[in-house]
Design a protein around this motif. Structure first.
Motif, PDB file in Angstrom:
ATOM      1  N   HIS A  22     109.228 100.319   3.199  1.00 57.36           N
ATOM      2  CA  HIS A  22     109.413 101.879   3.511  1.00 57.36           C
ATOM      3  C   HIS A  22     109.690 102.768   2.371  1.00 57.36           C
ATOM      4  O   HIS A  22     109.158 103.950   2.392  1.00 57.36           O
ATOM      5  CB  HIS A  22     110.205 102.060   4.885  1.00 57.36           C
ATOM      6  CG  HIS A  22     109.635 101.708   6.120  1.00 57.36           C
ATOM      7  ND1 HIS A  22     108.457 101.765   6.710  1.00 57.36           N
ATOM      8  CD2 HIS A  22     110.185 100.242   6.700  1.00 57.36           C
ATOM      9  CE1 HIS A  22     108.160 100.827   7.813  1.00 57.36           C
ATOM     10  NE2 HIS A  22     109.441 100.197   7.790  1.00 57.36           N
ATOM     11  N   GLU A  23     110.602 102.175   1.662  1.00 56.55           N
ATOM     12  CA  GLU A  23     110.985 103.033   0.859  1.00 56.55           C
ATOM     13  C   GLU A  23     110.415 103.105  -0.671  1.00 56.55           C
ATOM     14  O   GLU A  23     110.593 103.826  -1.473  1.00 56.55           O
ATOM     15  CB  GLU A  23     112.374 102.506   0.306  1.00 56.55           C
ATOM     16  CG  GLU A  23     113.348 102.548   1.553  1.00 56.55           C
ATOM     17  CD  GLU A  23     114.853 102.328   1.587  1.00 56.55           C
ATOM     18  OE1 GLU A  23     115.208 102.401   0.226  1.00 56.55           O
ATOM     19  OE2 GLU A  23     115.548 102.011   2.346  1.00 56.55           O
ATOM     20  N   LEU A  24     109.444 102.157  -1.002  1.00 56.53           N
ATOM     21  CA  LEU A  24     108.750 102.158  -2.332  1.00 56.53           C
ATOM     22  C   LEU A  24     107.658 103.121  -2.204  1.00 56.53           C
ATOM     23  O   LEU A  24     106.890 103.422  -1.100  1.00 56.53           O
ATOM     24  CB  LEU A  24     108.183 100.767  -2.559  1.00 56.53           C
ATOM     25  CG  LEU A  24     109.295  99.804  -2.726  1.00 56.53           C
ATOM     26  CD1 LEU A  24     108.542  98.411  -2.973  1.00 56.53           C
ATOM     27  CD2 LEU A  24     110.135 100.098  -4.179  1.00 56.53           C
ATOM     28  N   ALA A  25     107.161 103.788  -3.354  1.00 53.71           N
ATOM     29  CA  ALA A  25     106.207 104.788  -3.438  1.00 53.71           C
ATOM     30  C   ALA A  25     105.226 104.438  -4.456  1.00 53.71           C
ATOM     31  O   ALA A  25     105.454 103.810  -5.225  1.00 53.71           O
ATOM     32  CB  ALA A  25     106.997 106.116  -3.474  1.00 53.71           C
ATOM     33  N   ALA A  26     104.056 105.251  -4.297  1.00 53.44           N
ATOM     34  CA  ALA A  26     103.029 104.830  -5.495  1.00 53.44           C
ATOM     35  C   ALA A  26     103.712 105.240  -6.657  1.00 53.44           C
ATOM     36  O   ALA A  26     104.410 106.209  -7.006  1.00 53.44           O
ATOM     37  CB  ALA A  26     101.985 105.903  -5.265  1.00 53.44           C
ATOM     38  N   LEU A  37     105.287  93.014   1.198  1.00 47.20           N
ATOM     39  CA  LEU A  37     104.394  93.939   0.243  1.00 47.20           C
ATOM     40  C   LEU A  37     103.104  93.679   0.071  1.00 47.20           C
ATOM     41  O   LEU A  37     102.327  94.476   0.292  1.00 47.20           O
ATOM     42  CB  LEU A  37     105.166  94.150  -1.034  1.00 47.20           C
ATOM     43  CG  LEU A  37     106.549  94.682  -0.993  1.00 47.20           C
ATOM     44  CD1 LEU A  37     107.380  94.665  -2.467  1.00 47.20           C
ATOM     45  CD2 LEU A  37     106.516  96.240  -0.707  1.00 47.20           C
ATOM     46  N   ARG A  38     102.896  92.474  -0.073  1.00 44.90           N
ATOM     47  CA  ARG A  38     101.462  91.839  -0.117  1.00 44.90           C
ATOM     48  C   ARG A  38     100.601  92.200   1.012  1.00 44.90           C
ATOM     49  O   ARG A  38      99.739  92.737   0.988  1.00 44.90           O
ATOM     50  CB  ARG A  38     101.352  90.553  -0.404  1.00 44.90           C
ATOM     51  CG  ARG A  38      99.962  89.834  -0.852  1.00 44.90           C
ATOM     52  CD  ARG A  38     100.046  88.592  -1.114  1.00 44.90           C
ATOM     53  NE  ARG A  38     100.290  88.060  -2.366  1.00 44.90           N
ATOM     54  CZ  ARG A  38     101.341  87.453  -2.703  1.00 44.90           C
ATOM     55  NH1 ARG A  38     102.402  87.301  -1.679  1.00 44.90           N
ATOM     56  NH2 ARG A  38     101.829  87.375  -3.872  1.00 44.90           N
ATOM     57  N   GLU A  39     101.160  91.686   2.124  1.00 44.86           N
ATOM     58  CA  GLU A  39     100.467  92.108   3.686  1.00 44.86           C
ATOM     59  C   GLU A  39     100.461  93.697   3.890  1.00 44.86           C
ATOM     60  O   GLU A  39      99.419  94.192   4.395  1.00 44.86           O
ATOM     61  CB  GLU A  39     101.259  91.459   4.624  1.00 44.86           C
ATOM     62  CG  GLU A  39     101.251  90.008   4.483  1.00 44.86           C
ATOM     63  CD  GLU A  39     102.508  89.501   5.587  1.00 44.86           C
ATOM     64  OE1 GLU A  39     102.882  90.019   6.402  1.00 44.86           O
ATOM     65  OE2 GLU A  39     102.684  88.017   5.587  1.00 44.86           O
ATOM     66  N   MET A  40     101.625  94.344   3.327  1.00 48.19           N
ATOM     67  CA  MET A  40     101.433  95.849   3.464  1.00 48.19           C
ATOM     68  C   MET A  40     100.077  96.644   2.985  1.00 48.19           C
ATOM     69  O   MET A  40      99.531  97.383   3.331  1.00 48.19           O
ATOM     70  CB  MET A  40     102.632  96.502   2.890  1.00 48.19           C
ATOM     71  CG  MET A  40     102.812  98.093   3.176  1.00 48.19           C
ATOM     72  SD  MET A  40     104.292  98.692   2.402  1.00 48.19           S
ATOM     73  CE  MET A  40     103.860  98.619   0.816  1.00 48.19           C
ATOM     74  N   GLY A  41     100.115  96.095   1.671  1.00 45.70           N
ATOM     75  CA  GLY A  41      98.800  96.730   0.813  1.00 45.70           C
ATOM     76  C   GLY A  41      97.799  95.789   0.782  1.00 45.70           C
ATOM     77  O   GLY A  41      96.826  96.234  -0.204  1.00 45.70           O
ATOM     78  N   GLN A  42      97.506  94.577   1.226  1.00 49.14           N
ATOM     79  CA  GLN A  42      96.567  93.675   0.912  1.00 49.14           C
ATOM     80  C   GLN A  42      96.632  93.249  -0.736  1.00 49.14           C
ATOM     81  O   GLN A  42      95.560  93.557  -1.148  1.00 49.14           O
ATOM     82  CB  GLN A  42      95.409  93.895   1.526  1.00 49.14           C
ATOM     83  CG  GLN A  42      95.231  93.904   3.030  1.00 49.14           C
ATOM     84  CD  GLN A  42      93.964  94.313   3.346  1.00 49.14           C
ATOM     85  OE1 GLN A  42      93.191  94.584   2.975  1.00 49.14           O
ATOM     86  NE2 GLN A  42      93.754  93.995   4.985  1.00 49.14           N
ATOM     87  N   GLY A  43      97.915  93.140  -1.240  1.00 52.39           N
ATOM     88  CA  GLY A  43      98.138  93.080  -2.725  1.00 52.39           C
ATOM     89  C   GLY A  43      97.088  92.110  -3.241  1.00 52.39           C
ATOM     90  O   GLY A  43      96.539  91.152  -2.803  1.00 52.39           O
ATOM     91  N   SER A  44      96.616  92.655  -4.595  1.00 50.93           N
ATOM     92  CA  SER A  44      95.704  91.766  -5.454  1.00 50.93           C
ATOM     93  C   SER A  44      96.435  91.089  -6.560  1.00 50.93           C
ATOM     94  O   SER A  44      97.517  91.390  -6.539  1.00 50.93           O
ATOM     95  CB  SER A  44      94.529  92.535  -6.024  1.00 50.93           C
ATOM     96  OG  SER A  44      95.184  93.657  -6.751  1.00 50.93           O
ATOM     97  N   LEU A  79     101.393  91.772  -9.224  1.00 47.09           N
ATOM     98  CA  LEU A  79     100.507  91.898  -8.021  1.00 47.09           C
ATOM     99  C   LEU A  79     100.446  93.339  -8.018  1.00 47.09           C
ATOM    100  O   LEU A  79     101.747  94.122  -8.348  1.00 47.09           O
ATOM    101  CB  LEU A  79     100.623  91.123  -6.851  1.00 47.09           C
ATOM    102  CG  LEU A  79     101.904  91.162  -6.006  1.00 47.09           C
ATOM    103  CD1 LEU A  79     101.565  91.487  -4.758  1.00 47.09           C
ATOM    104  CD2 LEU A  79     102.940  90.060  -6.314  1.00 47.09           C
ATOM    105  N   SER A  80      99.442  94.009  -7.751  1.00 47.10           N
ATOM    106  CA  SER A  80      99.391  95.486  -7.462  1.00 47.10           C
ATOM    107  C   SER A  80      99.166  95.457  -5.907  1.00 47.10           C
ATOM    108  O   SER A  80      98.450  94.941  -5.074  1.00 47.10           O
ATOM    109  CB  SER A  80      97.990  95.939  -8.146  1.00 47.10           C
ATOM    110  OG  SER A  80      98.453  96.142  -9.399  1.00 47.10           O
ATOM    111  N   VAL A  81     100.029  96.552  -5.183  1.00 47.00           N
ATOM    112  CA  VAL A  81      99.884  97.061  -3.766  1.00 47.00           C
ATOM    113  C   VAL A  81      99.394  98.119  -3.663  1.00 47.00           C
ATOM    114  O   VAL A  81     100.049  99.110  -4.225  1.00 47.00           O
ATOM    115  CB  VAL A  81     101.239  96.371  -3.169  1.00 47.00           C
ATOM    116  CG1 VAL A  81     101.333  96.864  -1.717  1.00 47.00           C
ATOM    117  CG2 VAL A  81     101.923  95.170  -3.467  1.00 47.00           C
ATOM    118  N   ALA A  82      98.278  98.265  -3.084  1.00 46.60           N
ATOM    119  CA  ALA A  82      97.715  99.518  -2.834  1.00 46.60           C
ATOM    120  C   ALA A  82      98.438 100.266  -1.738  1.00 46.60           C
ATOM    121  O   ALA A  82      98.769  99.775  -0.622  1.00 46.60           O
ATOM    122  CB  ALA A  82      96.202  99.339  -2.280  1.00 46.60           C
ATOM    123  N   VAL A  83      98.710 101.402  -1.864  1.00 47.79           N
ATOM    124  CA  VAL A  83      99.390 102.305  -0.892  1.00 47.79           C
ATOM    125  C   VAL A  83      98.936 103.797  -1.043  1.00 47.79           C
ATOM    126  O   VAL A  83      98.084 104.055  -1.921  1.00 47.79           O
ATOM    127  CB  VAL A  83     101.103 102.534  -1.195  1.00 47.79           C
ATOM    128  CG1 VAL A  83     101.752 101.149  -0.975  1.00 47.79           C
ATOM    129  CG2 VAL A  83     101.268 103.062  -2.643  1.00 47.79           C
TER     130      VAL A  83
END
Length: 460
Positions: free
Chosen positions: A428-432, A453-460, A321-325
């Motif tokens: 908090h520690e992961l980055a693009a 993580l999914r909730e953080m970026g509304q992962g797809s 899954l991809s998480v937008a940040v």
């Protein structure tokens, strides 16, 4: 479509049906029960009888019980049996007996669920196919899957699992497969077995259920392959072998590129190219065994290869899954459902092969049921080949402290006691550009990391 009528279910179980009902599905969980389901009041952490009234209120067509529960009307639609588990097994046996489906049963220390899903995808394009949901592979999961099978099913895929000796053979006899497959044998459930050879013998017990003339599809590349061969010979099973050392179904060069695995293979003497939309040599190996099973069932292997190219892993089993940040995306490899030394090594190899603009990071939780060697097996992950391509390892759980201590300082991330702590930190520690592997035994609940993580970026 009606799955069971009251009279059919009564005849199958020897129980007593109240009312003239019919059901179109079977459920063991009131949280997901559908209109018209038969609710099965199993006893687990809670007694299912406590939820019968709720199930009927939610629209269950009837309930399988051993007594009329409190709060349920005396004339409620019920199937009353002496024992609910035994009743479910009888219903499963009747479901299996009334169909002409070709049945394949899959077991193995690693990869049985993803292989089951591959088979369901392949066979589903060639006929009406019924398969176990999730990992319903135990003493209630197998009969539940069989009882749910529509009468007009053409192919059925049954997953069979175990935790202790003596569990697989009874389940295999219920499934009565035409083809039985063992994906692999590994150091899993060592608390209950003396050695890996004992695990191999238990996995081989899936052949006990083979129909006359049935075929065993077995892994040729294992240290325990001679054990599988000995058991197959003892039971008189026809064998088809798969692997890099097999001449039956031979795995050749495997290439991991982008998000695709391509493999050259020889299937019964004919060259084939396999394409899988997920990274992993282990996926190619399991797919090859699945193709051997497809051919043994009489299905078309070329159509199956086309279907395979559209398959991808499910949530918790290697799904991406991809998480937008801010600045881009984080890629998450969700393999959070289960873990053992073999599957973790395979998952780390996938991480190492995955393209990343940022860091390759692993979040690994405790691996359960490894017996007295558990500490050493966790620490031993540090020396795997793929670890040299991993930038940081975040460890979760008391056993993973052994890995944390064994890792070179540059590779050791942080250690966390719980998955909740890890989830909080990693958001908090992961980055693009980073790619994160999440893997651990299910009881560690590393799915919390994925969900956070999914909730953080509304992962797809």
């Amino acid at each position: 479509m009606t799955l069971w009528t009251a009279k059919e279910a009564e005849a199958a179980t020897g129980g007593r049906a109240q009312g003239d009902w019919s059901v179109n599905g079977i459920s063991i969980d009131t949280r997901t029960i559908a209109q018209g389901d038969l609710f099965v009041a199993l006893k687990a952490a809670r007694d299912g009888h406590d939820f019968v009234a709720q199930a009927l209120e939610k629209g269950a067509g009837a309930a399988l019980v051993s007594r009329i529960p409190e709060g349920v009307a005396d004339d409620a639609p019920l199937l009353i049996v002496d024992d609910v588990q035994t009743g479910l097994e009888a219903l499963g046996a009747a479901g299996r007996a009334r169909t002409d489906a070709k049945v394949v049963a899959v077991t193995g220390s690693v990869g049985k669920t993803s292989t089951k899903e591959m088979l369901a995808c392949m066979l589903g394009d060639q006929g009406r196919t019924h398969a176990a949901v999730a990992s319903y592979n135990n003493h209630w999961g197998v009969p539940l899957t069989l009882a749910r099978m529509p009468q007009d099913t053409e192919f059925a895929v049954i997953e069979v699992g175990m935790n202790h000796p003596g569990e697989i053979a009874p389940l295999a006899r219920q499934a009565r497969p035409h083809v039985a497959m063992v994906t692999t044998v590994a150091a899993v459930h060592l608390e209950a077995f003396e050695d890996v050879a004992g695990i191999a013998r238990e996995k081989a017990a899936i052949m006990e259920g083979l129909e006359p003339g049935g075929v065993a599809v077995l892994n040729a590349d294992l240290a325990e392959t001679p054990v599988l061969a000995e058991e197959a010979d003892r039971m008189g099973a026809i064998t088809r072998w798969f692997g890099t050392t097999s001449q039956d179904y031979h795995l050749g060069a495997v290439t991991l590129t982008g998000e695709e695995t391509r493999a050259e293979a020889t299937c019964a003497g004919v060259s084939k190219t396999l394409s899988i939309q997920s990274l992993g040599t282990h996926f190619a190996m399991n797919a090859l065994g699945a193709l051997a099973a497809v051919e043994a069932l009489g299905a078309d292997i070329d159509l199956a290869i086309q279907s395979l190219s559209r398959w991808s892993p499910v949530k918790g089993r290697g799904a991406r899954l991809s998480v937008a940040v801010d600045g881009g995306t984080i890629t998450v490899l969700d393999d959070s459902y289960n873990a053992n030394p073999t599957s973790v090594a395979a998952a780390l190899a996938v991480l190492a092969a995955s393209p990343a603009q940022g860091r390759r990071i692993a979040c690994l939780g405790d691996m359960g049921e490894l017996g007295e060697d558990a500490a050493a097996l966790h620490a031993g992950l540090a020396t795997g080949d793929a670890m040299t391509h991993v930038d940081a390892v975040y460890s979760v759980g008391p056993l993973m402290q052994n890995l944390h201590a064994a890792l070179p300082q540059g590779h050791a991330g942080k250690w966390f006691e719980t998955s909740t702590d890890a989830a909080e930190a990693l958001t908090h520690e992961l980055a693009a550009g980073d790619i994160l592997l999440v893997k651990g035994s299910n009881y560690m609940q590393l799915v919390r990391v994925v969900d956070a993580l999914r909730e953080m970026g509304q992962g797809s």
